[in-house]
Design a protein around this motif. Structure first.
Motif, PDB file in Angstrom:
ATOM      1  N   LYS A 289      16.907   5.971   3.486  1.00  0.00           N
ATOM      2  CA  LYS A 289      16.135   4.965   3.196  1.00  0.00           C
ATOM      3  C   LYS A 289      15.048   4.432   3.474  1.00  0.00           C
ATOM      4  CE  LYS A 289      19.651   1.567   5.423  1.00  0.00           C
ATOM      5  NZ  LYS A 289      20.070   0.557   6.439  1.00  0.00           N
ATOM      6  N   SER A 290      14.362   3.623   2.182  1.00  0.00           N
ATOM      7  CA  SER A 290      13.288   3.119   3.019  1.00  0.00           C
ATOM      8  C   SER A 290      12.834   1.208   2.563  1.00  0.00           C
ATOM      9  CB  SER A 290      12.029   4.165   1.490  1.00  0.00           C
ATOM     10  OG  SER A 290      10.757   3.742   1.766  1.00  0.00           O
ATOM     11  N   GLY A 291      12.373   1.494   3.090  1.00  0.00           N
ATOM     12  CA  GLY A 291      12.275  -0.437   3.351  1.00  0.00           C
ATOM     13  C   GLY A 291      11.504  -0.667   1.655  1.00  0.00           C
ATOM     14  N   ASN A 292      10.177  -0.612   2.232  1.00  0.00           N
ATOM     15  CA  ASN A 292       9.232  -0.320   1.256  1.00  0.00           C
ATOM     16  C   ASN A 292      10.137   0.368  -0.253  1.00  0.00           C
ATOM     17  OD1 ASN A 292       7.796  -1.691   2.474  1.00  0.00           O
ATOM     18  ND2 ASN A 292       6.522   0.300   2.760  1.00  0.00           N
ATOM     19  N   GLY A 293      10.782   1.389   0.157  1.00  0.00           N
ATOM     20  CA  GLY A 293      10.907   1.965  -1.600  1.00  0.00           C
ATOM     21  C   GLY A 293      12.182   0.961  -2.312  1.00  0.00           C
ATOM     22  N   LEU A 294      12.950   0.308  -0.937  1.00  0.00           N
ATOM     23  CA  LEU A 294      14.002  -0.760  -1.514  1.00  0.00           C
ATOM     24  C   LEU A 294      13.951  -1.619  -2.070  1.00  0.00           C
ATOM     25  CD1 LEU A 294      16.479   0.379   1.013  1.00  0.00           C
ATOM     26  CD2 LEU A 294      16.871   1.407  -1.126  1.00  0.00           C
TER      27      LEU A 294
ATOM     28  N   GLY B 208       0.854  -1.061   0.572  1.00  0.00           N
ATOM     29  CA  GLY B 208      -0.097   0.031  -0.527  1.00  0.00           C
ATOM     30  C   GLY B 208       0.788   1.118   0.018  1.00  0.00           C
ATOM     31  N   ASN B 209       2.127   0.998   0.263  1.00  0.00           N
ATOM     32  CA  ASN B 209       2.942   2.369   0.181  1.00  0.00           C
ATOM     33  C   ASN B 209       3.428   2.593  -1.145  1.00  0.00           C
ATOM     34  OD1 ASN B 209       6.094   2.701   1.951  1.00  0.00           O
ATOM     35  ND2 ASN B 209       4.732   4.307   0.880  1.00  0.00           N
ATOM     36  N   ASP B 210       3.199   3.528  -1.882  1.00  0.00           N
ATOM     37  CA  ASP B 210       3.606   3.568  -3.858  1.00  0.00           C
ATOM     38  C   ASP B 210       4.457   4.737  -3.980  1.00  0.00           C
ATOM     39  OD1 ASP B 210       1.566   5.478  -3.256  1.00  0.00           O
ATOM     40  OD2 ASP B 210       0.825   5.450  -4.722  1.00  0.00           O
TER      41      ASP B 210
END
Length: 271
Positions: A69-74, A10-12
């Motif tokens: 850093k971004s876990g979802n982004g990575l 859900g994190n776009d």
């Protein structure tokens, strides 16, 4: 200008998919991320792909600030690299402003596993503050970017929206902070609501999941493997005795987007 859009629980994010240099100004990023005037997203990923060099990425929040850093982004970037044939199923490394991460694409791109590095705890691991007449206990931790974990009886969106923006800007956090409101369900499950630095209330967050699980384990509240439940979905976190964090979660491709030059022309009218 072309972008590829994905969401991770859900994190776009929009991944910049063009050969021309991207305008990384605060105003341009905010406009492109705007869900009414632009393409709409929780952030923009700008991959840096040079032949024979380390794969790296710049990560931008919706307010134009750059995240370490971004876990979802990575996870999204890993899927993008896999879709382009730049990586395969074998493990590989990515460089971020918050440090190196070790990645692997699973399930034909639908799940990504990332060794996110160590959770780092400050010397003073707990702070108590009073906000709006409520005594709150803050647990800071770094995943390469700053986090603050609060344990609550009920993790709700209302709570995150009420206290998140205040905690984000406390003087305790000179670079602002991401905020997690955590309810421990049992020793293998956490319920988390998130206020994300530079974004606001968000459906999920990878590094926030890591932070919530790491603090919970350090306090003896959960086991080594934890499922973090958020409004947008679930992420699995594994931890060891040295505070190393392994994250695994889903990614879904949304589509290819083309940004018309008329959109960016709005910048002259807005700023």
């Amino acid at each position: 200008m072309q972008f590829v859009k994905y969401h991770a629980a859900g994190n776009d994010y929009l991944v910049y998919h063009d050969t021309t240099p991207f305008d990384c100004s605060t105003q341009a990023i905010s406009l492109v991320c705007d869900r009414h005037r632009g393409l709409g997203s929780d952030g923009i990923l700008v991959p840096l792909i040079a032949q024979g060099e380390m794969l790296s990425v710049r990560i931008f929040n919706t307010d134009g600030s750059e995240a370490e850093k971004s876990g979802n982004g990575l996870r999204i970037l890993c899927r993008y690299l896999w879709d382009r044939g730049i990586v395969a199923h074998e493990p590989f490394e990515l460089a971020t402003k918050g440090g190196m991460v070790h990645c692997q694409v699973l399930d034909n791109g639908r799940r990504i596993s990332i060794a996110m590095g160590k959770a780092v705890f400050p010397k003073t691991e707990r702070h108590s503050v009073e906000i709006d007449g409520m005594q709150l206990h803050l647990n800071p931790v770094s995943m390469g970017n700053p986090h603050c974990v609060l344990f609550v009886d009920q993790a709700t969106e209302t709570l995150a929206r009420r206290f998140g923006p205040i905690i984000e800007h406390l003087s305790l956090f000179p670079n602002r902070t991401n905020v997690q409101f955590v309810r421990v369900i049992d020793r293998r499950n956490l319920m988390v609501q998130i206020w994300e630095r530079g974004v606001g209330f968000t459906q999920s967050s990878g590094t926030s999941s890591c932070a919530a699980a790491a603090v919970s384990r350090r306090l003896g509240l959960v086991d080594d493997q934890v499922t973090v439940h958020m409004p947008g979905g679930q992420i699995t976190i594994e931890l060891d005795d040295e505070n190393n964090v392994l994250m695994q979660g889903p990614v879904c491709k949304v589509g290819l987007y083309s940004l018309d030059k008329e959109c960016l022309a709005q910048l002259d009218e807005m700023f």
